[in-house]
Design an enzyme around this catalytic site. Structure first.
Site, PDB file in Angstrom:
ATOM      1  CG  HIS A   1      -0.179   0.187   2.515  1.00 40.82           C
ATOM      2  ND1 HIS A   1       0.426  -0.864   3.149  1.00 40.82           N
ATOM      3  CD2 HIS A   1       0.088   1.272   3.274  1.00 40.82           C
ATOM      4  CE1 HIS A   1       1.022  -0.434   4.251  1.00 40.82           C
ATOM      5  NE2 HIS A   1       0.835   0.864   4.349  1.00 40.82           N
TER       6      HIS A   1
HETATM    7  C1  UD1 Z   1      -1.409   4.968   6.936  1.00 45.23           C
HETATM    8  C2  UD1 Z   1       0.000   5.302   7.462  1.00 45.23           C
HETATM    9  C3  UD1 Z   1       0.960   4.174   7.072  1.00 45.23           C
HETATM   10  C4  UD1 Z   1       0.444   2.826   7.508  1.00 45.23           C
HETATM   11  C5  UD1 Z   1      -0.966   2.620   6.943  1.00 45.23           C
HETATM   12  C6  UD1 Z   1      -1.512   1.265   7.361  1.00 45.23           C
HETATM   13  C7  UD1 Z   1       0.554   7.718   7.447  1.00 45.23           C
HETATM   14  C8  UD1 Z   1       1.397   8.749   6.806  1.00 45.23           C
HETATM   15  N1  UD1 Z   1       0.524   6.525   6.840  1.00 45.23           N
HETATM   16  O1  UD1 Z   1      -1.331   4.977   5.529  1.00 45.23           O
HETATM   17  O2  UD1 Z   1       2.209   4.415   7.713  1.00 45.23           O
HETATM   18  O3  UD1 Z   1       1.302   1.817   7.015  1.00 45.23           O
HETATM   19  O4  UD1 Z   1      -1.798   3.683   7.431  1.00 45.23           O
HETATM   20  O5  UD1 Z   1      -2.795   1.028   6.981  1.00 45.23           O
HETATM   21  O6  UD1 Z   1      -0.048   7.989   8.463  1.00 45.23           O
HETATM   22  N2  UD1 Z   1      -8.734   5.106   3.442  1.00 45.23           N
HETATM   23  C9  UD1 Z   1      -9.922   4.442   3.472  1.00 45.23           C
HETATM   24  N3  UD1 Z   1     -10.459   4.104   4.685  1.00 45.23           N
HETATM   25  C10 UD1 Z   1      -9.843   4.418   5.866  1.00 45.23           C
HETATM   26  C11 UD1 Z   1      -8.625   5.125   5.828  1.00 45.23           C
HETATM   27  C12 UD1 Z   1      -8.086   5.441   4.609  1.00 45.23           C
HETATM   28  O7  UD1 Z   1     -10.516   4.141   2.448  1.00 45.23           O
HETATM   29  O8  UD1 Z   1     -10.380   4.045   6.931  1.00 45.23           O
HETATM   30  C13 UD1 Z   1      -8.129   5.437   2.129  1.00 45.23           C
HETATM   31  C14 UD1 Z   1      -8.476   6.827   1.682  1.00 45.23           C
HETATM   32  O9  UD1 Z   1      -8.578   6.806   0.300  1.00 45.23           O
HETATM   33  C15 UD1 Z   1      -7.262   7.629   2.077  1.00 45.23           C
HETATM   34  C16 UD1 Z   1      -6.153   6.601   1.859  1.00 45.23           C
HETATM   35  O10 UD1 Z   1      -6.746   5.358   2.226  1.00 45.23           O
HETATM   36  O11 UD1 Z   1      -7.118   8.782   1.361  1.00 45.23           O
HETATM   37  C17 UD1 Z   1      -4.916   6.856   2.653  1.00 45.23           C
HETATM   38  O12 UD1 Z   1      -5.227   6.866   4.044  1.00 45.23           O
HETATM   39  P1  UD1 Z   1      -4.205   7.534   5.083  1.00 45.23           P
HETATM   40  O13 UD1 Z   1      -4.671   7.323   6.467  1.00 45.23           O
HETATM   41  O14 UD1 Z   1      -3.879   8.919   4.639  1.00 45.23           O
HETATM   42  O15 UD1 Z   1      -2.875   6.717   4.858  1.00 45.23           O
HETATM   43  P2  UD1 Z   1      -2.638   5.154   4.655  1.00 45.23           P
HETATM   44  O16 UD1 Z   1      -2.236   4.920   3.239  1.00 45.23           O
HETATM   45  O17 UD1 Z   1      -3.758   4.342   5.206  1.00 45.23           O
END
Ligand code: UD1
Length: 372
Positions: free
Chosen positions: A207
């Site tokens: 991811h």
């Molecule tokens: C975050 C952490 C990463 C960790 C990962 C594990 C940061 C910088 N990154 O990355 O270190 O390895 O979590 O899962 O904090 N989204 C959903 N549902 C949710 C949350 C997110 O669909 O409940 C999608 C959204 O499109 C969002 C994207 O995932 O924009 C990214 O979510 P975000 O929390 O920004 O970072 P992760 O890629 O999940």
């Protein structure tokens, strides 16, 4: 009145780290505790399921920040965290790992003059293009109690000029959780539910922006995964983070998934059960490098670097940054190695107890008449 400790979690990899610390501190009877969920992760599969399975208390607050750009997400946590910290007035804030919620909470607390403890401090990939690396560096500068999982982390902090008295090598709280729940996980019928008759499949999680945000790279990664299936003669199982699923759809790469078995993200217990039954794991996660080391499952990390070098020197992990055409052969060779469980120093299921003891005796000075 007992001192209040406020713990902040926000995203999936935080949840398995907070449990052992909360439980060990609760057992001392010396503190009151307050749990804040920032809401960075909000999907049931990435958040809700974990609280039940890990036996975590319900958060006292959910800040509901949700997704956004890095700046927006970090800023939103800060804005919503500040009044909570002012109202609860904790003696100390505990933050975990390296996600955006970690650095945001640490900065908010530090600016209010509240001491910050960082669990999983000192890890460094040396790669500042990773958002997590920036989060680690800033959080460690703000913390006055830095709990490290491995010796390399202690050395990183010392090199950055952190006073040795602030650094505590305590082991790995995520492994505390793994040891506690491994028997429960391994008894689960997850393989049957997913229709995986046999052990010996390859388990994939990817991811990171470096692997999934560029259409050409993601397409080549998907081709390589399908080729892993052929090279190993095994099923390739891919519980997919929503970010990866969204990119595949946006780039129109559905056709490149081939015969790879894509699943919804799994809860903690089902994922642990699958890791434990797999022939090899291919990942770009941080924590999975550590979990596979303790389980003894060969791990191939699709990154040019790792902030967790003990998993390579002492464990089952290897980095892969070569041409993706070579990946299937590397995964097949890893799978052929078989099990080799390893236990880096202090990864013994008692890291939470060490953190609690240091916190009560040395940081708060409430637990022992001899504490200085
Ligand atoms: C975050 C952490 C990463 C960790 C990962 C594990 C940061 C910088 N990154 O990355 O270190 O390895 O979590 O899962 O904090 N989204 C959903 N549902 C949710 C949350 C997110 O669909 O409940 C999608 C959204 O499109 C969002 C994207 O995932 O924009 C990214 O979510 P975000 O929390 O920004 O970072 P992760 O890629 O999940």
């Amino acid at each position: 009145m007992k001192p209040i400790l406020l713990h902040v979690v926000g995203a999936r990899p935080n949840f398995m780290k907070v449990g052992p610390v909360l439980a060990a501190l609760e057992a001392t009877g010396e503190v009151d505790q307050h749990l804040v969920h920032t809401g960075q992760h909000y999907d049931e599969e990435l958040s809700g399921a974990f609280f039940d399975e890990l036996g975590l208390p319900r958060p006292d607050e959910n800040l509901g920040v949700g997704s956004g750009s890095h700046a927006a997400q970090t800023a939103e946590v800060m804005v919503r965290m500040e009044p909570v910290l002012q109202e609860v007035a904790p003696a100390r804030v505990f933050v975990y790992g390296d996600v955006n919620s970690t650095v945001a909470a640490a900065l908010t607390a530090a600016k209010l003059g509240i001491p910050v403890a960082h669990v999983e401090a000192g890890l460094r990939s040396g790669d500042r293009s990773m958002p997590e690396e920036l989060n680690r560096i800033v959080t460690d500068q703000l913390g006055d109690a830095l709990f490290a999982t491995e010796r390399a982390a202690v050395e990183n902090l010392e090199r950055e000029g952190v006073a040795p008295g602030r650094i505590h090598l305590v082991g790995n709280v995520m492994i505390d959780t793994l040891e506690r729940l491994r028997p429960v996980a391994e008894a689960r019928p997850v393989r049957g539910r997913l229709g995986l008759e046999e052990e010996g499949f390859v388990l994939v999680t990817l991811h990171r922006p470096g692997n999934v945000d560029d259409a050409e790279r993601l397409g080549e990664v998907l081709d390589a995964l399908d080729a892993v299936r052929e090279a190993t003669g095994s099923e390739v199982v891919f519980p997919m983070h929503p970010r990866t699923a969204e990119r595949i759809e946006r780039f129109g790469l559905e056709g490149r998934v081939g015969g790879v078995r894509v699943q919804e993200p799994l809860g903690y217990l089902d994922f642990l059960a699958l890791m434990s039954a797999s022939a090899a794991v291919l990942t770009d996660s941080g924590g999975i490098q550590e979990e596979t080391t303790v389980l003894g499952v060969p791990c191939v990390t699709l990154r040019p670097n790792t902030e967790r070098p003990v998993t390579v020197t002492d464990g089952t992990n290897r980095l892969f940054d070569g041409p993706l055409g070579e990946l299937p052969g590397v995964v097949a060779a890893a799978a052929a190695e078989g099990r080799r469980p390893a236990r880096p120093p202090l990864w013994d299921g008692k890291a939470g107890d060490r953190i609690a003891e240091i916190t009560v005796d040395r940081l708060l000075g409430v637990g022992s008449p001899t504490a200085s």
